[in-house]
Design an enzyme around this catalytic site. Structure first.
Site, mmCIF file in Angstrom:
data_model
loop_
_atom_site.group_PDB
_atom_site.id
_atom_site.type_symbol
_atom_site.label_atom_id
_atom_site.label_comp_id
_atom_site.label_asym_id
_atom_site.label_seq_id
_atom_site.Cartn_x
_atom_site.Cartn_y
_atom_site.Cartn_z
ATOM 1 N N LYS A 1 39.043 23.225 56.306
ATOM 2 C CA LYS A 1 39.441 22.738 54.978
ATOM 3 C C LYS A 1 40.166 23.862 54.232
ATOM 4 O O LYS A 1 40.097 25.027 54.639
ATOM 5 C CB LYS A 1 38.185 22.323 54.208
ATOM 6 C CG LYS A 1 37.193 23.481 54.033
ATOM 7 C CD LYS A 1 35.807 23.020 53.636
ATOM 8 C CE LYS A 1 34.869 24.216 53.480
ATOM 9 N NZ LYS A 1 33.485 23.803 53.231
ATOM 10 N N TYR B 1 50.680 45.088 31.957
ATOM 11 C CA TYR B 1 50.335 44.451 30.681
ATOM 12 C C TYR B 1 49.082 45.053 30.039
ATOM 13 O O TYR B 1 48.073 45.250 30.705
ATOM 14 C CB TYR B 1 50.058 42.966 30.910
ATOM 15 C CG TYR B 1 51.267 42.155 31.301
ATOM 16 C CD1 TYR B 1 52.470 42.253 30.607
ATOM 17 C CD2 TYR B 1 51.185 41.253 32.358
ATOM 18 C CE1 TYR B 1 53.566 41.480 30.971
ATOM 19 C CE2 TYR B 1 52.283 40.478 32.724
ATOM 20 C CZ TYR B 1 53.468 40.598 32.025
ATOM 21 O OH TYR B 1 54.540 39.831 32.377
#
Ligand SMILES: *Cc1c(COP(=O)(O)O)cnc(C)c1O
Length: 408
Positions: free
Chosen positions: A69, A290
Site C-alpha cells: 500500500k 526562512y
C-alpha cells in the site's frame, strides 16, 4: 551485464512521463542520475534478499502477503510489485481498491487482498479485477454477490475481526454472524479471516495474547474458513504461533525491522539522493533559510540540496537532520523548505555543484538509515518512507545497472 531480453521493460502507457523505463534500462546509475536534482534508488537485489530471508525466517507452509500500500511504502509500486511477484510472493495486500486495480494494470496475477475499507459501490470494480475485499457488512457482501453473479465469477472476501485495536473490522460475534450469512450468498466465497495487533512492536507485546485468544475463538466458530492471517512484520517475526496461513509483511521487505523485533539480516532497499545545487559563503552572524533560525557562528559554507517537504522530506528535519556529502555527515541548517534545504559543508572545502548528497542510504563507509531519519523527524520509518512523493524519480537497479526508471 544485464541481458535486456531477459528483463524486458514493461509496456509504457501513451501518457507515461519521459524518459520511459525503456530509455533508461541498461544504463548505469551514475549516467541515469548525473543531471538530476534528486531521485530514489531501489536496490532490486536487496529486495529479493529480504524476501528470501524473511521467508526462511517464517518458515515453509506460511505464505507471504506482500503489503505494498502507499505506493509500496514510497518505493514505487510499479517497480516493486513485479519484482516481488517474480520472486514468488503468494499474495499482495493493499489498502484501497484503486491500489488493487493499479496492480492488475501492472500485470500482477496473484491474489490481492484489499485490507482497508470498501463501499458496496466498489463491488463491480473488485469483481472485474478479481480483488479480495475485506468485508465488514452484509451490504457489501450482497453487492459483491450480485456483481459476481452478473459477471459469472466468484468474489472472495475476508472478514476482519476487531480483537482490540479498535480500528477497523467487526466484533467476534458480528464476524461469525456475518461469515455465516455471507456463506449462503451466490457467487461469494468467504475465504479468509484476519485481525491486526495493537502492540506488535512495543517492548511489551503481551496484549497480542489476548487478541490472539479472541481471534482463535473466531476461527473455532468458523472452522470452514480456510485462510487465517494476523501478523504484520513485527508479529510475524516475534510470534511464531500467530503466523497461520499467511503473514502480511510490509516494512521488513524494505530492509528495516520494526522496533523490538529480532529478525534476519536485512538490507535497506531504498536510498534518497540528490545533487548539490549550489555552494555559497555565509558570513559569520548571518542566518540561513526562512526565519533565519540557524546563524553562522563562524564564516561558513552552505550547500543547497534541491529537496524539500514537497518531496516528502520532513520539515521536522530542519536544524536536526544530517546528510552525507563526500562520505561525511553534514548537518541540515535552518528550516527545510518546500523544494530545498541547506546543509553545512564548511568541513568540505572541495564541495561543489553536482556532488552526490545522500539523504537516506550509504555513501563512503557511512549510512543514514530510515529509523535514524524517522527519529530525527519525530516519527516512524513507515511515515518517512510513505511520505516520499511522486516528484522524485524512482530508479530501480541491479548492482548499479538500471532496470527501470519511473516518474520524475
Ligand atoms: C500496513 C499493514 C501491514 C504491514 O505492516 P508492516 O508493519 O509494515 O509489516 C499489515 N497488516 C495490515 C492490516 C496493515 O494495514
Amino acid at each position: 551485464m544485464t541481458d535486456l531480453a531477459e528483463s524486458p521493460a514493461p509496456p509504457v502507457a501513451a501518457s507515461a512521463p519521459c524518459p520511459s523505463p525503456a530509455v533508461a534500462a541498461g544504463r548505469s546509475l551514475a549516467e541515469t542520475t548525473r543531471a538530476r536534482n534528486a531521485w530514489i534508488e531501489i536496490d532490486i537485489e536487496a529486495l529479493e534478499h529480504n524476501l528470501c530471508a524473511l521467508r526462511a525466517a517464517v518458515g515453509a507452509g506460511c505464505e507471504t502477503v506482500a503489503v505494498i500500500k502507499g505506493n509500496a511504502y514510497g518505493a514505487g509500486i510499479e517497480g516493486v510489485a513485479p519484482v516481488l511477484e517474480a520472486a514468488g510472493v503468494e499474495r499482495f495486500g493493499v489498502a484501497w481498491v484503486s491500489e488493487g486495480v493499479q496492480l492488475r494494470g501492472l500485470g500482477i496475477r496473484r491474489p490481492i487482498i484489499v485490507l482497508g475499507h470498501s463501499f458496496p459501490e466498489d463491488a463491480p470494480t473488485a469483481v472485474a479485477h478479481d480483488l479480495t475485499l475485506t468485508c465488514h457488512s452484509l451490504g457489501l457482501g450482497h453487492a459483491l454477490s450480485a456483481a459476481a453473479v452478473r459477471a459469472g465469477r466468484v468474489a472472495r472476501v475476508h472478514i476482519h475481526i476487531d480483537s482490540g485495536l479498535h480500528r477497523d473490522g467487526v466484533s467476534l460475534d458480528e464476524g461469525v454472524a456475518l461469515a455465516e450469512a455471507l456463506r449462503d450468498l451466490p457467487g461469494l466465497a468467504v475465504e479468509g479471516i484476519s485481525t491486526h495487533m495493537a502492540n506488535a512492536d512495543e517492548p511489551d507485546d503481551s496484549f497480542s495474547d489476548a487478541q490472539a485468544a479472541l481471534f482463535r475463538a473466531a476461527t473455532e466458530r468458523l472452522p470452514w474458513v480456510p485462510y487465517r492471517h494476523t501478523a504484520n512484520s513485527a508479529t510475524a517475526l516475534r510470534r511464531a504461533g500467530l503466523r497461520f496461513e499467511g503473514v502480511r509483511i510490509g516494512l521488513a521487505l524494505h530492509g528495516i525491522l520494526p522496533s523490538n523485533t529480532p529478525g534476519p539480516a536485512l538490507r535497506p532497499i531504498l536510498s534518497v539522493k540528490a545533487r548539490l545545487a549550489r555552494v555559497s559563503d555565509i558570513p559569520e552572524g548571518d542566518g540561513v533559510s526562512y526565519g533565519l533560525t540557524w546563524r553562522a557562528e563562524r564564516p561558513s559554507r552552505a550547500g543547497l540540496v534541491p529537496v524539500g517537504y514537497a518531496d516528502g522530506w520532513s520539515r521536522h528535519l530542519g536544524n536536526r537532520g544530517e546528510v552525507l556529502v563526500r562520505g561525511r555527515r553534514c548537518p541540515v541548517i535552518g528550516r527545510v523548505m518546500m523544494d530545498q534545504f541547506v546543509v553545512d559543508v564548511t568541513a568540505l572545502p572541495a564541495a561543489e555543484e553536482g556532488d552526490e548528497v545522500v539523504l537516506l542510504g550509504a555513501q563512503g563507509g557511512d549510512a543514514i538509515r530510515a529509523d535514524e531519519v524517522a527519529e530525527a523527524a519525530g516519527t516512524i520509518p513507515w511515515d518517512t518512507f510513505a511520505s516520499l512523493t511522486a516528484r522524485l524519480p524512482r530508479v530501480f537497479h541491479r548492482a548499479g545497472v538500471v532496470e527501470r526508471l519511473t516518474g520524475g
